[in-house]
Design a protein around this motif. Structure first.
Motif, mmCIF file in Angstrom:
data_model
loop_
_atom_site.group_PDB
_atom_site.id
_atom_site.type_symbol
_atom_site.label_atom_id
_atom_site.label_comp_id
_atom_site.label_asym_id
_atom_site.label_seq_id
_atom_site.Cartn_x
_atom_site.Cartn_y
_atom_site.Cartn_z
ATOM 1 N N LYS A 39 0.836 -1.209 0.000
ATOM 2 C CA LYS A 39 0.000 0.000 0.000
ATOM 3 C C LYS A 39 0.866 1.253 0.000
ATOM 4 N N PHE A 40 1.897 1.259 0.841
ATOM 5 C CA PHE A 40 2.777 2.430 0.909
ATOM 6 C C PHE A 40 3.386 2.735 -0.454
ATOM 7 N N TYR A 41 3.968 1.729 -1.080
ATOM 8 C CA TYR A 41 4.629 1.972 -2.365
ATOM 9 C C TYR A 41 3.636 2.319 -3.469
ATOM 10 N N SER A 42 2.429 1.823 -3.360
ATOM 11 C CA SER A 42 1.388 2.201 -4.317
ATOM 12 C C SER A 42 1.029 3.678 -4.151
ATOM 13 N N HIS A 43 0.818 4.103 -2.908
ATOM 14 C CA HIS A 43 0.524 5.520 -2.639
ATOM 15 C C HIS A 43 1.706 6.403 -3.037
ATOM 16 N N LEU A 44 2.919 5.955 -2.719
ATOM 17 C CA LEU A 44 4.118 6.735 -3.027
ATOM 18 C C LEU A 44 4.267 6.943 -4.530
ATOM 19 N N ARG A 46 1.932 6.798 -6.799
ATOM 20 C CA ARG A 46 0.863 7.674 -7.274
ATOM 21 C C ARG A 46 1.142 9.138 -6.892
ATOM 22 N N TRP A 47 1.587 9.360 -5.668
ATOM 23 C CA TRP A 47 1.886 10.711 -5.195
ATOM 24 C C TRP A 47 2.992 11.351 -6.036
ATOM 25 N N ARG A 48 4.055 10.616 -6.243
ATOM 26 C CA ARG A 48 5.161 11.170 -7.033
ATOM 27 C C ARG A 48 4.730 11.454 -8.471
ATOM 28 N N TYR A 49 3.937 10.580 -9.040
ATOM 29 C CA TYR A 49 3.469 10.784 -10.411
ATOM 30 C C TYR A 49 2.562 12.018 -10.501
ATOM 31 N N GLU A 50 1.622 12.131 -9.565
ATOM 32 C CA GLU A 50 0.640 13.212 -9.622
ATOM 33 C C GLU A 50 1.225 14.580 -9.281
ATOM 34 N N THR A 51 2.360 14.610 -8.595
ATOM 35 C CA THR A 51 2.950 15.893 -8.204
ATOM 36 C C THR A 51 4.284 16.166 -8.908
ATOM 37 N N LEU A 52 4.595 15.341 -9.885
ATOM 38 C CA LEU A 52 5.878 15.421 -10.574
ATOM 39 C C LEU A 52 6.206 16.810 -11.100
ATOM 40 N N THR A 53 5.237 17.485 -11.656
ATOM 41 C CA THR A 53 5.505 18.784 -12.278
ATOM 42 C C THR A 53 5.164 19.964 -11.375
ATOM 43 N N SER A 54 4.774 19.687 -10.145
ATOM 44 C CA SER A 54 4.393 20.767 -9.243
ATOM 45 C C SER A 54 5.597 21.288 -8.459
ATOM 46 N N SER A 55 5.659 22.597 -8.333
ATOM 47 C CA SER A 55 6.702 23.192 -7.503
ATOM 48 C C SER A 55 6.098 23.764 -6.221
ATOM 49 N N SER A 56 4.805 23.624 -6.066
ATOM 50 C CA SER A 56 4.110 24.140 -4.895
ATOM 51 C C SER A 56 4.106 23.106 -3.768
ATOM 52 N N ALA A 57 4.698 23.472 -2.648
ATOM 53 C CA ALA A 57 4.702 22.569 -1.487
ATOM 54 C C ALA A 57 3.275 22.262 -1.049
ATOM 55 N N ASP A 58 2.402 23.261 -1.148
ATOM 56 C CA ASP A 58 0.999 23.059 -0.770
ATOM 57 C C ASP A 58 0.349 21.961 -1.613
ATOM 58 N N VAL A 59 0.537 22.020 -2.911
ATOM 59 C CA VAL A 59 -0.038 21.019 -3.814
ATOM 60 C C VAL A 59 0.559 19.645 -3.528
ATOM 61 N N ILE A 60 1.845 19.617 -3.280
ATOM 62 C CA ILE A 60 2.541 18.356 -3.051
ATOM 63 C C ILE A 60 2.040 17.656 -1.792
#
Length: 127
Positions: A39-44, A46-60
């Motif tokens: 579960k952890f690696y699945s969430h990780l 997904r999180w990295r993929y979905e925030t890959l292009t974001s520079s906003s800490a809030d969004v991340i």
């Protein structure tokens, strides 16, 4: 009773009067729930993929997959530390949210690499 079965290249005669060993010994197949590591690696991922292009800490850190990581609690601390050893990143925020701690010195604030190392040192000291 026997039945002649022919199917995609396999052929043979099978006794259909008895249940198979697997159905008698093990019952029906029931998939198990994923363990916390999976579960952890699945969430990780997904999180990295979905925030890959974001520079906003809030969004991340407001991303749902990130919240799912935090919700897993302290059982995943060793997994987070393992990731921080490989790649310093915003998982330091998950560490703070899960533990309620902040081992970074004021001079390290804003330096992801230094803050990650502070968490690694904190974790190693706890063990």
């Amino acid at each position: 009773m026997t039945a002649e079965l022919r199917d995609s290249g396999s052929a043979g005669t099978y006794d259909t009067t008895h249940q198979s060993f697997s159905s008698v010994a093990y019952g029906k197949y029931a998939p198990s729930t994923p363990d916390y590591t999976t579960k952890f690696y699945s969430h990780l991922k997904r999180w990295r993929y979905e925030t890959l292009t974001s520079s906003s800490a809030d969004v991340i850190v407001k991303n749902q997959a990130f919240r799912d990581i935090v919700d897993m609690g302290d059982v995943i601390l060793p997994l987070i530390i393992s990731e921080l050893r490989k790649r310093p990143d915003f998982l330091i925020v998950a560490m703070a949210l899960i533990t309620g701690q902040n081992p970074a010195k004021p001079s390290q604030l804003g330096d992801i690499k230094a803050m990650s190392q502070a968490w690694i040192d904190w974790y190693d000291y706890q063990r």
